[in-house]
Design a protein around this motif. Structure first.
Motif, PDB file in Angstrom:
ATOM      1  N   PRO A 217      52.351  48.934  29.478  1.00 36.61           N
ATOM      2  CA  PRO A 217      52.538  49.707  30.720  1.00 36.61           C
ATOM      3  C   PRO A 217      51.537  49.369  31.815  1.00 36.61           C
ATOM      4  CG  PRO A 217      51.285  51.009  29.166  1.00 36.61           C
ATOM      5  CD  PRO A 217      51.573  49.703  28.469  1.00 36.61           C
ATOM      6  N   TYR A 218      50.673  48.369  31.587  1.00 40.00           N
ATOM      7  CA  TYR A 218      49.609  48.049  32.543  1.00 40.00           C
ATOM      8  C   TYR A 218      50.164  47.644  33.908  1.00 40.00           C
ATOM      9  CZ  TYR A 218      47.063  47.914  28.153  1.00 40.00           C
ATOM     10  OH  TYR A 218      46.544  48.248  26.928  1.00 40.00           O
ATOM     11  N   ARG A 219      51.299  46.990  33.922  1.00 42.12           N
ATOM     12  CA  ARG A 219      51.850  46.533  35.197  1.00 42.12           C
ATOM     13  C   ARG A 219      52.300  47.694  36.085  1.00 42.12           C
ATOM     14  NH1 ARG A 219      56.166  43.515  31.857  1.00 42.12           N
ATOM     15  NH2 ARG A 219      57.748  45.084  31.377  1.00 42.12           N
ATOM     16  N   ASN A 220      52.355  48.896  35.519  1.00 51.83           N
ATOM     17  CA  ASN A 220      52.674  50.091  36.315  1.00 51.83           C
ATOM     18  C   ASN A 220      51.433  50.709  36.957  1.00 51.83           C
ATOM     19  OD1 ASN A 220      55.439  49.972  35.606  1.00 51.83           O
ATOM     20  ND2 ASN A 220      55.021  51.024  33.678  1.00 51.83           N
ATOM     21  N   ASN A 221      50.271  50.156  36.665  1.00 55.45           N
ATOM     22  CA  ASN A 221      49.028  50.643  37.259  1.00 55.45           C
ATOM     23  C   ASN A 221      48.929  50.096  38.683  1.00 55.45           C
ATOM     24  OD1 ASN A 221      46.356  51.236  37.980  1.00 55.45           O
ATOM     25  ND2 ASN A 221      45.586  50.900  35.910  1.00 55.45           N
ATOM     26  N   THR A 222      48.978  50.984  39.671  1.00 52.71           N
ATOM     27  CA  THR A 222      49.016  50.555  41.074  1.00 52.71           C
ATOM     28  C   THR A 222      47.639  50.395  41.696  1.00 52.71           C
ATOM     29  OG1 THR A 222      49.230  52.854  41.808  1.00 52.71           O
ATOM     30  CG2 THR A 222      51.274  51.623  41.426  1.00 52.71           C
ATOM     31  N   ALA A 223      46.577  50.726  40.968  1.00 54.26           N
ATOM     32  CA  ALA A 223      45.226  50.569  41.507  1.00 54.26           C
ATOM     33  C   ALA A 223      44.861  49.090  41.587  1.00 54.26           C
ATOM     34  CB  ALA A 223      44.212  51.301  40.634  1.00 54.26           C
ATOM     35  N   THR A 224      44.081  48.734  42.582  1.00 53.78           N
ATOM     36  CA  THR A 224      43.590  47.367  42.695  1.00 53.78           C
ATOM     37  C   THR A 224      42.615  47.095  41.558  1.00 53.78           C
ATOM     38  OG1 THR A 224      43.816  47.386  45.103  1.00 53.78           O
ATOM     39  CG2 THR A 224      42.352  45.731  44.148  1.00 53.78           C
ATOM     40  N   ARG A 225      42.864  46.030  40.820  1.00 58.62           N
ATOM     41  CA  ARG A 225      42.005  45.719  39.678  1.00 58.62           C
ATOM     42  C   ARG A 225      40.744  45.012  40.151  1.00 58.62           C
ATOM     43  NH1 ARG A 225      41.772  41.477  35.832  1.00 58.62           N
ATOM     44  NH2 ARG A 225      43.605  40.461  36.729  1.00 58.62           N
ATOM     45  N   THR A 226      39.600  45.540  39.748  1.00 62.62           N
ATOM     46  CA  THR A 226      38.306  44.963  40.097  1.00 62.62           C
ATOM     47  C   THR A 226      37.907  43.954  39.027  1.00 62.62           C
ATOM     48  OG1 THR A 226      37.573  46.966  41.238  1.00 62.62           O
ATOM     49  CG2 THR A 226      35.859  45.447  40.499  1.00 62.62           C
ATOM     50  N   LEU A 227      37.594  42.741  39.453  1.00 57.12           N
ATOM     51  CA  LEU A 227      37.154  41.717  38.521  1.00 57.12           C
ATOM     52  C   LEU A 227      35.737  42.012  38.054  1.00 57.12           C
ATOM     53  CD1 LEU A 227      38.459  38.486  40.321  1.00 57.12           C
ATOM     54  CD2 LEU A 227      39.633  39.903  38.613  1.00 57.12           C
ATOM     55  N   ASN A 228      35.387  41.497  36.880  1.00 56.33           N
ATOM     56  CA  ASN A 228      34.034  41.704  36.362  1.00 56.33           C
ATOM     57  C   ASN A 228      32.968  41.333  37.390  1.00 56.33           C
ATOM     58  OD1 ASN A 228      34.917  42.572  33.828  1.00 56.33           O
ATOM     59  ND2 ASN A 228      34.908  40.504  32.960  1.00 56.33           N
ATOM     60  N   ALA A 229      33.142  40.181  38.008  1.00 54.75           N
ATOM     61  CA  ALA A 229      32.119  39.676  38.925  1.00 54.75           C
ATOM     62  C   ALA A 229      31.950  40.533  40.170  1.00 54.75           C
ATOM     63  CB  ALA A 229      32.447  38.237  39.327  1.00 54.75           C
ATOM     64  N   ARG A 230      32.926  41.403  40.459  1.00 50.16           N
ATOM     65  CA  ARG A 230      32.848  42.258  41.635  1.00 50.16           C
ATOM     66  C   ARG A 230      32.465  43.701  41.299  1.00 50.16           C
ATOM     67  NH1 ARG A 230      34.740  40.134  46.337  1.00 50.16           N
ATOM     68  NH2 ARG A 230      35.813  38.119  46.202  1.00 50.16           N
ATOM     69  N   ASP A 231      32.210  43.958  40.044  1.00 49.96           N
ATOM     70  CA  ASP A 231      31.807  45.286  39.590  1.00 49.96           C
ATOM     71  C   ASP A 231      30.284  45.351  39.588  1.00 49.96           C
ATOM     72  OD1 ASP A 231      31.014  47.476  37.954  1.00 49.96           O
ATOM     73  OD2 ASP A 231      32.935  47.464  36.918  1.00 49.96           O
ATOM     74  N   GLY A 232      29.713  46.251  40.392  1.00 51.16           N
ATOM     75  CA  GLY A 232      28.269  46.336  40.501  1.00 51.16           C
ATOM     76  C   GLY A 232      27.584  46.687  39.195  1.00 51.16           C
ATOM     77  N   ILE A 233      28.220  47.500  38.364  1.00 51.69           N
ATOM     78  CA  ILE A 233      27.637  47.861  37.075  1.00 51.69           C
ATOM     79  C   ILE A 233      27.695  46.667  36.134  1.00 51.69           C
ATOM     80  CG2 ILE A 233      27.830  49.410  35.089  1.00 51.69           C
ATOM     81  CD1 ILE A 233      28.943  51.518  36.997  1.00 51.69           C
ATOM     82  N   TYR A 234      28.822  45.977  36.131  1.00 52.44           N
ATOM     83  CA  TYR A 234      28.928  44.775  35.311  1.00 52.44           C
ATOM     84  C   TYR A 234      27.867  43.747  35.711  1.00 52.44           C
ATOM     85  CZ  TYR A 234      30.685  40.397  33.423  1.00 52.44           C
ATOM     86  OH  TYR A 234      30.775  39.195  32.768  1.00 52.44           O
ATOM     87  N   ARG A 235      27.648  43.593  37.013  1.00 53.91           N
ATOM     88  CA  ARG A 235      26.694  42.578  37.477  1.00 53.91           C
ATOM     89  C   ARG A 235      25.275  42.881  37.013  1.00 53.91           C
ATOM     90  NH1 ARG A 235      29.579  42.898  42.466  1.00 53.91           N
ATOM     91  NH2 ARG A 235      27.815  44.010  43.425  1.00 53.91           N
ATOM     92  N   ASN A 236      24.995  44.110  36.651  1.00 47.65           N
ATOM     93  CA  ASN A 236      23.675  44.483  36.172  1.00 47.65           C
ATOM     94  C   ASN A 236      23.644  44.402  34.645  1.00 47.65           C
ATOM     95  OD1 ASN A 236      21.075  45.413  36.009  1.00 47.65           O
ATOM     96  ND2 ASN A 236      21.471  47.397  36.964  1.00 47.65           N
ATOM     97  N   GLY A 237      23.915  43.232  34.119  1.00 49.42           N
ATOM     98  CA  GLY A 237      23.811  43.002  32.685  1.00 49.42           C
ATOM     99  C   GLY A 237      25.122  42.872  31.948  1.00 49.42           C
ATOM    100  N   GLY A 238      26.243  43.028  32.640  1.00 50.62           N
ATOM    101  CA  GLY A 238      27.531  43.033  31.959  1.00 50.62           C
ATOM    102  C   GLY A 238      27.925  41.722  31.322  1.00 50.62           C
ATOM    103  N   SER A 239      27.431  40.600  31.839  1.00 52.13           N
ATOM    104  CA  SER A 239      27.815  39.311  31.257  1.00 52.13           C
ATOM    105  C   SER A 239      27.334  39.181  29.818  1.00 52.13           C
ATOM    106  CB  SER A 239      27.261  38.152  32.102  1.00 52.13           C
ATOM    107  OG  SER A 239      25.846  38.182  32.121  1.00 52.13           O
ATOM    108  N   ALA A 240      26.361  39.995  29.428  1.00 55.35           N
ATOM    109  CA  ALA A 240      25.867  39.973  28.052  1.00 55.35           C
ATOM    110  C   ALA A 240      26.631  40.923  27.147  1.00 55.35           C
ATOM    111  CB  ALA A 240      24.383  40.331  28.027  1.00 55.35           C
ATOM    112  N   THR A 241      27.526  41.733  27.720  1.00 56.36           N
ATOM    113  CA  THR A 241      28.201  42.758  26.929  1.00 56.36           C
ATOM    114  C   THR A 241      29.696  42.483  26.768  1.00 56.36           C
ATOM    115  OG1 THR A 241      28.687  44.207  28.821  1.00 56.36           O
ATOM    116  CG2 THR A 241      26.529  44.449  27.778  1.00 56.36           C
ATOM    117  N   LEU A 242      30.112  41.259  27.008  1.00 53.38           N
ATOM    118  CA  LEU A 242      31.515  40.899  26.826  1.00 53.38           C
ATOM    119  C   LEU A 242      31.896  40.899  25.351  1.00 53.38           C
ATOM    120  CD1 LEU A 242      31.829  37.926  29.313  1.00 53.38           C
ATOM    121  CD2 LEU A 242      33.180  40.016  29.410  1.00 53.38           C
ATOM    122  N   LEU A 243      33.036  41.490  25.056  1.00 52.84           N
ATOM    123  CA  LEU A 243      33.567  41.425  23.704  1.00 52.84           C
ATOM    124  C   LEU A 243      34.069  40.014  23.406  1.00 52.84           C
ATOM    125  CD1 LEU A 243      35.680  44.696  23.765  1.00 52.84           C
ATOM    126  CD2 LEU A 243      33.658  44.318  22.350  1.00 52.84           C
TER     127      LEU A 243
END
Length: 270
Positions: A217-243
């Motif tokens: 059902p993800y394609r029914n999500n109308t919100a703009t998807r934020t990429l990892n690189a554009r997420d301020g919280i991700y940019r503060n250490g998120g590259s080390a927390t990828l599954l």
């Protein structure tokens, strides 16, 4: 960036998620990801660790497992959608639709590299349309509990959950919130006592995020998807927390398995 789903963007009761601030020295660390469910700590050599640590890493690739096995995991903000339910259960889907996700979290002592059995791993995340349970938003009601649960790590330090791939909402990349609790007990299906020893977030590789976004059902999500690189919280250490993700068969709809290692200080407190 904030951690407020798009359904609640104008809800005066929803406070924006605070920006991640510096944590104490005893609580800073690096999450490492592994392809397997457990970490063979006895196989870690100092030379191999140093070599892996020097290897270059892109902004959207998990850290090499040896590079971060014995250091603390970086703290990240709890966000406004945590509920202190402490319900111990493996399957947290409650019928929510989405790509099946088996999540395996290995918890180790960052000082000794020993795995930590009987540690409570507490996770929560939004559904495919960006809605968290327990909040009045997008059809959700305050008494819902989907996509929230606690599991105790086994003798190998592994906690496993059955859930679905999360969706997204305005301003945030796809993520799962996680806490670890130490020193508590389980009674009547609920975790009691103890203290929080880590609070963080887990992320997903964009190659999978893009593919999942095209599925129901993800394609029914109308919100703009934020990429990892554009997420301020991700940019503060998120590259080390990828599954690290492994697909089940050739059809993504059949599901994926995600693995990660958390290095914690079991004596740490908020």
């Amino acid at each position: 960036m904030t951690d407020t789903p798009h359904h609640n963007a104008t809800d005066p009761q929803r406070a924006p998620e605070p920006a991640e601030g510096p944590a104490g020295a005893t609580r800073r660390s690096v999450i490492a990801t592994l392809g397997g469910a457990a970490l063979g700590v006895t196989a870690l050599g100092l030379a191999a660790t140093r070599a892996a640590a020097k290897a270059p890493r892109s902004a959207d690739r998990p850290a090499p497992p040896l590079a971060a096995a014995c250091v603390l995991t970086p703290e990240q903000t709890e966000g406004p959608y945590y509920l202190d339910l402490e319900r111990v259960r493996k399957d947290i889907t409650e019928g929510k639709a989405g790509v099946p996700l088996t999540l395996r979290v290995t918890v180790i002592d960052s000082t000794t590299c020993a795995t930590l059995p009987n540690t409570a791993v507490d996770i929560w995340h939004c559904d495919a349309l960006g809605v968290y349970s327990g909040y009045v938003a997008g059809g959700s009601t305050p008494d819902t509990t989907f996509l929230r649960g606690v599991q105790l790590t086994d003798a190998s330090g592994v906690a496993e959950f059955t859930t679905v791939y999360p969706g997204w909402y305005v301003g945030r990349a796809l993520h799962i919130h996680v806490k670890t609790h130490a020193g508590g007990t389980v009674s009547n299906g609920t975790y009691h006592g103890g203290h929080v020893s880590h609070t963080g977030q887990l992320y997903f590789p964009e190659t999978y995020n893009t593919r999942v976004a095209g599925l129901s059902p993800y394609r029914n999500n109308t919100a703009t998807r934020t990429l990892n690189a554009r997420d301020g919280i991700y940019r503060n250490g998120g590259s080390a927390t990828l599954l690290t993700l492994t697909q089940t068969g050739s059809d993504l709809n059949k599901g994926v398995t995600g693995t990660v290692v958390l290095g914690i200080d079991p004596t740490a407190t908020p």
